[in-house]
Design a protein around this motif. Structure first.
Motif, PDB file in Angstrom:
ATOM      1  N   ALA A  22      94.430   9.702  26.432  1.00  0.00           N
ATOM      2  CA  ALA A  22      95.493   9.222  25.554  1.00  0.00           C
ATOM      3  C   ALA A  22      95.909  10.339  24.617  1.00  0.00           C
ATOM      4  O   ALA A  22      95.153  11.293  24.381  1.00  0.00           O
ATOM      5  CB  ALA A  22      95.025   8.007  24.765  1.00  0.00           C
ATOM      6  N   MET A  23      97.118  10.185  24.094  1.00  0.00           N
ATOM      7  CA  MET A  23      97.694  11.276  23.302  1.00  0.00           C
ATOM      8  C   MET A  23      98.694  10.730  22.293  1.00  0.00           C
ATOM      9  O   MET A  23      99.465   9.824  22.607  1.00  0.00           O
ATOM     10  CB  MET A  23      98.401  12.241  24.247  1.00  0.00           C
ATOM     11  N   THR A  24      98.686  11.282  21.082  1.00  0.00           N
ATOM     12  CA  THR A  24      99.716  10.940  20.104  1.00  0.00           C
ATOM     13  C   THR A  24     100.893  11.903  20.234  1.00  0.00           C
ATOM     14  O   THR A  24     100.790  12.955  20.879  1.00  0.00           O
ATOM     15  CB  THR A  24      99.181  11.026  18.673  1.00  0.00           C
ATOM     16  N   ARG A  25     101.974  11.561  19.596  1.00  0.00           N
ATOM     17  CA  ARG A  25     103.143  12.449  19.611  1.00  0.00           C
ATOM     18  C   ARG A  25     102.800  13.813  19.018  1.00  0.00           C
ATOM     19  O   ARG A  25     103.331  14.838  19.437  1.00  0.00           O
ATOM     20  CB  ARG A  25     104.307  11.820  18.850  1.00  0.00           C
ATOM     21  N   GLY A  26     101.896  13.811  18.046  1.00  0.00           N
ATOM     22  CA  GLY A  26     101.518  15.054  17.397  1.00  0.00           C
ATOM     23  C   GLY A  26     100.535  15.912  18.160  1.00  0.00           C
ATOM     24  O   GLY A  26     100.207  17.024  17.741  1.00  0.00           O
ATOM     25  N   GLY A  27     100.023  15.397  19.283  1.00  0.00           N
ATOM     26  CA  GLY A  27      99.155  16.200  20.120  1.00  0.00           C
ATOM     27  C   GLY A  27      97.674  15.872  20.055  1.00  0.00           C
ATOM     28  O   GLY A  27      96.860  16.537  20.710  1.00  0.00           O
ATOM     29  N   HIS A  28      97.303  14.877  19.263  1.00  0.00           N
ATOM     30  CA  HIS A  28      95.905  14.453  19.226  1.00  0.00           C
ATOM     31  C   HIS A  28      95.576  13.760  20.547  1.00  0.00           C
ATOM     32  O   HIS A  28      96.322  12.900  20.991  1.00  0.00           O
ATOM     33  CB  HIS A  28      95.688  13.504  18.050  1.00  0.00           C
ATOM     34  N   THR A  29      94.449  14.170  21.158  1.00  0.00           N
ATOM     35  CA  THR A  29      94.100  13.616  22.464  1.00  0.00           C
ATOM     36  C   THR A  29      92.678  13.070  22.483  1.00  0.00           C
ATOM     37  O   THR A  29      91.829  13.416  21.653  1.00  0.00           O
ATOM     38  CB  THR A  29      94.212  14.682  23.569  1.00  0.00           C
ATOM     39  N   ARG A  30      92.444  12.233  23.466  1.00  0.00           N
ATOM     40  CA  ARG A  30      91.095  11.771  23.752  1.00  0.00           C
ATOM     41  C   ARG A  30      90.985  11.610  25.267  1.00  0.00           C
ATOM     42  O   ARG A  30      91.891  11.084  25.901  1.00  0.00           O
ATOM     43  CB  ARG A  30      90.782  10.439  23.073  1.00  0.00           C
ATOM     44  N   TYR A  31      89.883  12.080  25.816  1.00  0.00           N
ATOM     45  CA  TYR A  31      89.638  11.987  27.246  1.00  0.00           C
ATOM     46  C   TYR A  31      88.329  11.247  27.521  1.00  0.00           C
ATOM     47  O   TYR A  31      87.371  11.349  26.746  1.00  0.00           O
ATOM     48  CB  TYR A  31      89.517  13.385  27.871  1.00  0.00           C
ATOM     49  N   ALA A  32      88.289  10.554  28.629  1.00  0.00           N
ATOM     50  CA  ALA A  32      87.015  10.019  29.111  1.00  0.00           C
ATOM     51  C   ALA A  32      86.117  11.193  29.495  1.00  0.00           C
ATOM     52  O   ALA A  32      86.600  12.219  30.000  1.00  0.00           O
ATOM     53  CB  ALA A  32      87.249   9.121  30.318  1.00  0.00           C
ATOM     54  N   ASP A  33      84.833  11.053  29.259  1.00  0.00           N
ATOM     55  CA  ASP A  33      83.904  12.142  29.576  1.00  0.00           C
ATOM     56  C   ASP A  33      83.984  12.542  31.039  1.00  0.00           C
ATOM     57  O   ASP A  33      83.843  13.723  31.395  1.00  0.00           O
ATOM     58  CB  ASP A  33      82.477  11.721  29.229  1.00  0.00           C
ATOM     59  N   SER A  34      84.227  11.576  31.898  1.00  0.00           N
ATOM     60  CA  SER A  34      84.205  11.831  33.341  1.00  0.00           C
ATOM     61  C   SER A  34      85.374  12.693  33.820  1.00  0.00           C
ATOM     62  O   SER A  34      85.323  13.222  34.934  1.00  0.00           O
ATOM     63  CB  SER A  34      84.217  10.503  34.098  1.00  0.00           C
TER      64      SER A  34
END
Length: 125
Positions: free
Chosen positions: A49-61
């Motif tokens: 997932a990602m915000t407009r400002g570029g903050h992201t989060r990924y699943a570890d896998s």
């Protein structure tokens, strides 16, 4: 239809695919957007997932293999998937709104939540 996902298909292990999610004008102002997947017989899970400002989060896998990006001018979110594995086989859904915001730990705490129709990714030799 507020979100239209495309780009799925059959790919061999180690291959790549790029998913696209085109949004309607209604979702253009939503900051938090992302990709989720539902493997056969399992629950839906966060991919990235990602915000407009570029903050992201990924699943570890998928860290180091998948990359989420967005073109705000085109109101489109992408998921570049490299080094695909058989366990990546799933229906992939794009999301805009509450679910992605919660995954990212950003506001809003409530609000609209839009889902695309899903696109099947099959990784198999």
């Amino acid at each position: 239809v507020q979100l239209q996902a495309s780009g799925g298909g059959l790919v061999q292990p180690g291959g790549s695919l790029r998913l696209s999610c085109a949004g309607s004008k209604k979702v253009s102002s939503i900051s938090a957007k992302g990709w989720y997947r539902q493997p056969p017989g399992k629950q839906r899970e966060l991919v990235a997932a990602m915000t407009r400002g570029g903050h992201t989060r990924y699943a570890d896998s998928v860290k180091g293999r998948f990359t989420v990006s967005r073109d705000n001018a085109k109101n489109t979110v992408y998921l570049q998937m490299d080094s695909l594995r058989p366990e990546d086989t799933a229906v992939y859904y794009c999301n805009a709104g509450l679910t992605s915001a919660r995954s990212l730990g950003v506001p809003p705490l409530n609000g609209p939540d839009y889902w695309g129709q899903g696109t099947l990714v099959t990784v198999s030799s």
